[in-house]
Write an enzyme that holds these catalytic residues in place. Sequence first.
Site, short mmCIF file in Angstrom:
data_model
loop_
_atom_site.label_atom_id
_atom_site.label_comp_id
_atom_site.label_asym_id
_atom_site.label_seq_id
_atom_site.Cartn_x
_atom_site.Cartn_y
_atom_site.Cartn_z
N HIS A 109 55.53 85.41 -7.67
CA HIS A 109 56.37 84.35 -7.33
C HIS A 109 57.34 83.78 -8.54
CE1 HIS A 109 58.04 81.26 -4.67
NE2 HIS A 109 57.89 80.32 -5.74
N THR A 141 46.97 84.39 0.37
CA THR A 141 46.26 83.90 1.28
C THR A 141 47.36 83.61 2.49
OG1 THR A 141 46.27 81.70 0.33
CG2 THR A 141 44.56 83.12 -0.17
C1 GRF Z 1 61.78 88.50 -8.23
O1 GRF Z 1 62.27 87.46 -9.16
C2 GRF Z 1 60.47 88.13 -7.38
O2 GRF Z 1 59.42 87.01 -8.42
C3 GRF Z 1 61.17 87.48 -6.09
O3 GRF Z 1 62.06 88.43 -5.91
C4 GRF Z 1 62.58 88.76 -7.04
C5 GRF Z 1 62.57 90.55 -6.95
O4 GRF Z 1 62.97 91.28 -7.85
N1 GRF Z 1 59.98 87.31 -5.07
P1 GRF Z 1 62.92 92.74 -7.91
O5 GRF Z 1 63.17 93.29 -6.48
O6 GRF Z 1 61.39 93.29 -8.33
O7 GRF Z 1 63.77 93.32 -8.69
#
Ligand code: GRF
Length: 217
Positions: A109, A141
């Site tokens: 995240h 979770t």
């Molecule tokens: C990343 O910033 C991730 O943290 C978020 O969505 C983005 C996905 O980027 N949940 P990618 O598809 O891995 O390039």
Amino acid sequence: MKRIVILISGRGSNMEAIHRACAEEGWPAAVVAVLSNQPTASGLAWAAERGIATASIDHRAHADRAAFDAALAAEIDRHQPDLVVLAGFMRILTPDFVARYAGRLLNIHPSLLPAFSGLRTHERALQTGCKVAGATVHFVTAELDYGPIVLQAVVPVLAGDTADTLSARVLVSEHQIYPLAVRWFVEDRLVLGSDGVMRHTGNAPQWLFPTPDSRDT
Ligand code: GRF
């Protein structure tokens, strides 16, 4: 050899970082499948070009969340994963799905959880006047963007940052911490304490601060 299934919704740069590190560092693991809820996700083509099994399970083709999650789980289970990695997978998962993969479902995240769960994390960090931002790898979770934290990266918020520049800086750190967290999992280096805290068995630092080189690339 641990079997990793990665779920994506878009470009899949975290998926690429994990696959590369797995191959280059010789983990006792392999990415056996990349699945997406978006048939047009560009990361699917990247994975297919490298001989990884791919499939798309379009959420729009399912009546409700439970039906989609059941179809997704059926596809995941065909690959008998030890670990399921959410890498930019933009779907909220049902409690049943989360329970099915309890202890073997990781997410990244783009914030320092528990701050800024949910969407638009970078805009919200800037609006709040945060001086640092970052990313968190955690076990999933039933509660959204919650669950035992494996690793966090901290990056500075710089003068003049926009959501885009901050996001780009955080993404560089994501590509550092997600492969490391997955590596720890496949090497059995993670243990959940009775206090609910996830710890590295060798007491490795579970945080990362950016090196000058990785700040704005
Ligand atoms: C990343 O910033 C991730 O943290 C978020 O969505 C983005 C996905 O980027 N949940 P990618 O598809 O891995 O390039």
